[in-house]
Design a protein around this motif. Structure first.
Motif, PDB file in Angstrom:
ATOM      1  N   GLU A 156      -4.515   7.527  -2.902  1.00  0.00           N
ATOM      2  CA  GLU A 156      -5.088   7.418  -1.555  1.00  0.00           C
ATOM      3  C   GLU A 156      -6.365   6.592  -1.581  1.00  0.00           C
ATOM      4  OE1 GLU A 156      -4.059   8.539   1.490  1.00  0.00           O
ATOM      5  OE2 GLU A 156      -2.173   9.041   0.492  1.00  0.00           O
ATOM      6  N   HIS A 157      -6.492   5.671  -0.626  1.00  0.00           N
ATOM      7  CA  HIS A 157      -7.690   4.830  -0.505  1.00  0.00           C
ATOM      8  C   HIS A 157      -8.365   5.014   0.848  1.00  0.00           C
ATOM      9  CE1 HIS A 157      -5.251   2.134  -3.313  1.00  0.00           C
ATOM     10  NE2 HIS A 157      -6.195   2.672  -4.048  1.00  0.00           N
ATOM     11  N   GLY A 158      -7.971   6.000   1.574  1.00  0.00           N
ATOM     12  CA  GLY A 158      -8.501   6.125   2.926  1.00  0.00           C
ATOM     13  C   GLY A 158      -7.764   5.174   3.839  1.00  0.00           C
ATOM     14  N   LYS A 159      -8.480   4.277   4.469  1.00  0.00           N
ATOM     15  CA  LYS A 159      -7.869   3.347   5.429  1.00  0.00           C
ATOM     16  C   LYS A 159      -7.582   1.972   4.832  1.00  0.00           C
ATOM     17  CE  LYS A 159     -10.009   5.606   9.333  1.00  0.00           C
ATOM     18  NZ  LYS A 159     -10.881   5.467  10.495  1.00  0.00           N
ATOM     19  N   ILE A 160      -7.818   1.792   3.536  1.00  0.00           N
ATOM     20  CA  ILE A 160      -7.616   0.492   2.899  1.00  0.00           C
ATOM     21  C   ILE A 160      -6.119   0.271   2.666  1.00  0.00           C
ATOM     22  CG2 ILE A 160      -8.054  -0.906   0.865  1.00  0.00           C
ATOM     23  CD1 ILE A 160     -10.669   0.622   0.532  1.00  0.00           C
ATOM     24  N   LYS A 161      -5.614  -0.850   3.157  1.00  0.00           N
ATOM     25  CA  LYS A 161      -4.224  -1.234   2.940  1.00  0.00           C
ATOM     26  C   LYS A 161      -4.226  -2.538   2.166  1.00  0.00           C
ATOM     27  CE  LYS A 161      -2.465   0.982   7.078  1.00  0.00           C
ATOM     28  NZ  LYS A 161      -1.753   0.807   8.352  1.00  0.00           N
ATOM     29  N   TYR A 182       0.807  -1.221   0.000  1.00  0.00           N
ATOM     30  CA  TYR A 182       0.000   0.000   0.000  1.00  0.00           C
ATOM     31  C   TYR A 182       0.841   1.273   0.000  1.00  0.00           C
ATOM     32  CZ  TYR A 182       0.980   0.318   4.999  1.00  0.00           C
ATOM     33  OH  TYR A 182       1.598   0.428   6.212  1.00  0.00           O
ATOM     34  N   LYS A 183       2.142   1.160   0.230  1.00  0.00           N
ATOM     35  CA  LYS A 183       3.040   2.318   0.199  1.00  0.00           C
ATOM     36  C   LYS A 183       3.707   2.506  -1.163  1.00  0.00           C
ATOM     37  CE  LYS A 183       4.263   1.926   5.068  1.00  0.00           C
ATOM     38  NZ  LYS A 183       5.367   1.672   6.004  1.00  0.00           N
TER      39      LYS A 183
END
Length: 170
Positions: free
Chosen positions: A88-93, A54-55
């Motif tokens: 950016e997906h919010g809190k989705i990793k 996700y990074k």
């Protein structure tokens, strides 16, 4: 009535800044032909499967099909260093899995080495002294109806495979 979906409702996958052509240029710039492959005149394609976190970092990478002589390790080194951008997906990793093919061509072999040439099928003499089963086949794509009137030759591919005999147990 359907509910209209907004762009924020979808998870977007990571991307290489500049697109595919920029990634190809980056790979070409970073590629260092292994000495063992140069000495043995090895050319070919290494297929790598890798995972992006996700990074935007490549966390896992392994060779699907390789050619050896240091080329597999060089391809892994390049893929592990690829920088990706992740929207950016919010809190989705989430993790993303991709494949990449890296072509190793000897210096001086030219940029046209990847192009396939087509030839008219010819009979290849098969030596009778060679043991084992020999198979010769040709692949010619079927023509579409609109292509029948055109006099252009269709591409064909010819392969010759020798299967060594198996040793029988007595």
């Amino acid at each position: 009535m359907k509910k209209e979906r907004k762009d924020k409702d979808f998870v977007k996958s990571p991307y290489f800044e500049g697109g595919r052509s920029a990634m190809d240029a980056h790979v070409k710039k970073e590629l260092r032909y292994p000495k063992a492959a140069l000495a043995n005149k090895i050319e070919g394609r290494v297929s790598i499967q890798y995972t992006i976190d996700y990074k935007g970092k490549v966390t896992e990478a392994h060779v699907i099909s390789g050619i050896g002589h240091g080329c597999d390790e060089e391809a892994l080194r390049i893929v592990r260093g690829l920088p990706f951008k992740v929207p950016e997906h919010g809190k989705i990793k989430s993790k993303y899995s991709r494949k990449l093919h890296i072509h190793f061509r000897l210096p001086g072999s030219g940029s046209n080495a990847h192009k396939t040439t087509t030839k008219k099928a010819t009979n290849i003499p098969v030596p009778s002294s060679t043991p084992g089963l020999q198979v010769l086949y040709q692949i010619t794509p079927a023509k579409k109806k609109e292509d029948i009137s055109k006099p252009t030759p269709s591409p064909s591919f010819q392969f010759n495979i020798t299967i060594p005999p198996t040793k029988s147990k007595k």
